[in-house]
Motif scaffolding. Structure first.
Motif, short mmCIF file in Angstrom:
data_model
loop_
_atom_site.label_atom_id
_atom_site.label_comp_id
_atom_site.label_asym_id
_atom_site.label_seq_id
_atom_site.Cartn_x
_atom_site.Cartn_y
_atom_site.Cartn_z
N GLN A 288 0.84 -1.21 0.00
CA GLN A 288 0.00 0.00 0.00
C GLN A 288 0.87 1.26 0.00
N TRP A 289 1.58 1.44 -1.10
CA TRP A 289 2.26 2.73 -1.28
C TRP A 289 2.30 3.06 -2.76
N CYS A 290 2.20 4.36 -3.00
CA CYS A 290 2.05 4.82 -4.39
C CYS A 290 3.28 4.47 -5.21
N VAL A 291 4.47 4.50 -4.61
CA VAL A 291 5.69 4.19 -5.35
C VAL A 291 6.12 2.74 -5.14
N PHE A 414 -0.03 5.95 -15.97
CA PHE A 414 0.68 6.40 -14.79
C PHE A 414 2.17 6.58 -15.08
N GLY A 415 2.82 7.38 -14.25
CA GLY A 415 4.26 7.57 -14.39
C GLY A 415 4.86 8.14 -13.12
N LEU A 416 4.64 7.45 -12.01
CA LEU A 416 5.13 7.96 -10.74
C LEU A 416 6.60 7.60 -10.55
N GLY A 417 6.88 6.32 -10.34
CA GLY A 417 8.25 5.90 -10.14
C GLY A 417 8.56 4.64 -10.92
N GLY A 418 9.78 4.19 -10.81
CA GLY A 418 10.22 2.96 -11.44
C GLY A 418 11.62 2.64 -10.97
N SER A 419 12.10 1.47 -11.31
CA SER A 419 13.46 1.09 -10.93
C SER A 419 14.05 0.17 -11.98
N VAL A 420 15.40 0.21 -12.08
CA VAL A 420 16.14 -0.61 -13.02
C VAL A 420 17.30 -1.24 -12.26
N GLU A 436 9.24 6.74 -18.46
CA GLU A 436 8.39 7.94 -18.39
C GLU A 436 7.82 8.08 -16.98
N THR A 437 8.69 8.50 -16.06
CA THR A 437 8.33 8.59 -14.65
C THR A 437 8.85 9.89 -14.06
N GLY A 438 8.28 10.25 -12.91
CA GLY A 438 8.80 11.41 -12.20
C GLY A 438 10.02 11.09 -11.37
N MET A 439 10.20 9.81 -11.04
CA MET A 439 11.32 9.39 -10.21
C MET A 439 11.71 7.99 -10.64
N VAL A 440 13.00 7.70 -10.67
CA VAL A 440 13.45 6.36 -11.03
C VAL A 440 14.70 6.04 -10.23
#
Length: 484
Positions: A288-291, A414-420, A436-440
């Protein structure tokens, strides 16, 4: 009415009563509503339901307080904020316990760190300054750029991190000279009411007010002509309503909304070593968290082994009441979200997708418990891939080509966060720069900081929180031109 916060009980537990915080006073309300402990399904406490008149009174008090609070200057406001942080620290254990009881998150691993980070955040933000900038100087004149406070900020805060996400807004709003009225989620109002009670003996009257109640208070706050800005964290659909409501008075708006964050595990990744980070990135706070990681894209060359390693780690976790120190995964916070997460599981089963862990909800148990559920390689069209589950369900999806994984990750409103994740950092950064995110994040997850800007892309938000950029959004850029 009382001017002082209620004290902690001798056993270090605060069990009420709860009051609205308005104009430096603790105020009763003629109506109340039940707050449910999600681990038991039983009523934890009664919270005051503010009337429209009480919300108006809080806004009026904040408007009056703004004049003297903004005139204090940064150093004067910093002293108050540090004193507030000290007071919160003195009540740290009770706030953490209350947070677990109303939200469900494990006490030791989630609730205590949330309270600690909130206190630290206030202290760090209190040290920050936005200085006057000389943008031009000639023999004839000088041009200065000032950043003046907006006025009264209305904050609408969610139920997943009810302490942290509220105080993340309080700290930058107050240090830049604004006053604030907070409407917490009706699912988790108690911790906000409590830190509001504590504030009334520290901050000047009207600087910070907490007004709890039903969803009807939100539109009143967003429509109110004396609210200069709305800072909202919540769902994208509700964010759209906030944006429309704020348009009537051309309010400033910051929206931190939903996400469907993808994690891409590159072919060269040492995937076994990062399983714990990926697991908690997805399942922390019961998902339960947006990111939170909502989709895991794993290269097919080790997809099967990855799924088995992920399951092995998941089986080491304990589901239960967060007050149990051995519990690492708590309940879903409320019945509404519990039903939504169950609907995802029902959809997965109805479409014959492969559940390899969990998936069976025991509705005879008290509370809102969803077991950690892993879905192996669902199709891209699956609901669990396309939508935000906001619960402890993890789809692990195989891919063959990195270009395809990037395209899938970006194929979302959506395009909040992501990780690589990968051994070759430069290659991982190159992939991250195409998301295409605000944070990665690259080879880490969920690192946050007061100087790290955080915001969403596409339908995941509007504006920025944190960092210098986030603090600027609590101010008005004012150009001052001076003839020498």
């Amino acid at each position: 009415m009382s001017a002082l916060p209620q004290t902690t009980q001798p056993n270090g537990v605060f069990d009420g009563p709860y009051y609205l915080s308005i104009a430096g006073k603790l105020v009763e309300s003629k109506n109340s509503f039940d707050v449910i402990n999600p681990a038991t399904g039983k009523v934890l406490a009664e919270a005051p339901a503010a009337t429209a008149e009480q919300l108006d009174a809080a806004i009026a008090a904040a408007k009056i307080a703004f004049k003297s609070w903004s005139a204090l200057g940064y150093d004067g406001r910093q002293k108050y904020m540090n004193a507030y942080a000290d007071a919160l620290e003195a009540h740290r254990d009770e706030l953490a316990r209350l947070l677990t009881q109303e939200q469900g998150k494990p006490l030791r691993t989630m609730a205590e760190p949330e309270v600690d980070q909130s206190i630290s955040w206030i202290r760090q933000i209190a040290e920050r300054r936005i200085l006057v900038e000389v943008v031009e100087e000639t023999a004839e004149h000088i041009v200065e750029l000032h950043h003046t406070p907006l006025g009264v900020i209305g904050a609408i805060t969610p139920w997943n991190f009810p302490v942290l996400l509220a105080l993340w807004k309080v700290a930058p709003a107050l240090i830049t000279g604004n006053t604030m009225v907070i409407k917490p989620s009706p699912f988790t109002p108690l911790s906000a009411l409590r830190f509001g009670q504590i504030a009334q003996s520290i901050l000047p009257p009207g600087v910070l007010s907490i007004v709890s109640g039903g969803n009807e208070l939100g539109p009143q706050l967003t429509h109110h002509p004396d609210i200069a800005k709305i800072s909202f964290t919540g769902s994208t659909e509700t964010g759209k309503h906030v944006l429309r409501a704020a348009a009537g008075t051309v309010k400033r708006v910051t929206l931190e909304l939903g996400g469907n964050d993808a994690a891409i595990i590159l072919p060269d990744a040492d995937y076994r070593s990062i399983i714990p980070q990926l697991f908690w990135g997805a399942v922390g706070n019961s998902g339960q968290w947006c990111v939170g990681i909502k989709r895991l894209y794993v290269h097919r060359s080790f997809h099967k082994e990855f799924v088995q390693a992920f399951i092995h780690y998941a089986r080491q976790q304990k589901l239960g009441d967060g007050l149990d120190h051995e519990v690492t995964v708590g309940p879903v916070q409320n019945k509404m979200q519990f039903d939504k997460v169950k609907a995802f599981i029902d959809d997965i089963k109805a479409n014959g997708q492969n559940i390899v862990l969990g998936g069976d909800v025991d509705e005879n148990l008290p509370g809102y418990f969803i077991p950690v559920t892993v879905v192996d390689n669902p199709p891209e069209s699956a609901r669990i891939v396309q939508e935000e589950q906001f619960g402890p369900i993890v789809p692990i999806i195989a891919y063959d080509d990195v270009e395809d994984a990037i395209a899938r990750a970006n194929n979302s409103p959506f395009g909040l966060g992501g990780s690589v994740w990968g051994r070759d950092t430069a290659a991982a950064v190159a992939v991250a720069n195409r998301l295409e995110t605000g944070m990665v994040w690259v080879n880490e997850i969920h690192t946050q900081g007061v100087d790290i800007p955080f915001g969403g892309h596409k339908q995941s938000g509007l504006g920025t929180e944190h960092g210098f950029e986030g603090r600027l959004l609590f101010t008005n850029p004012k150009t001052v031109l001076i003839r020498k």
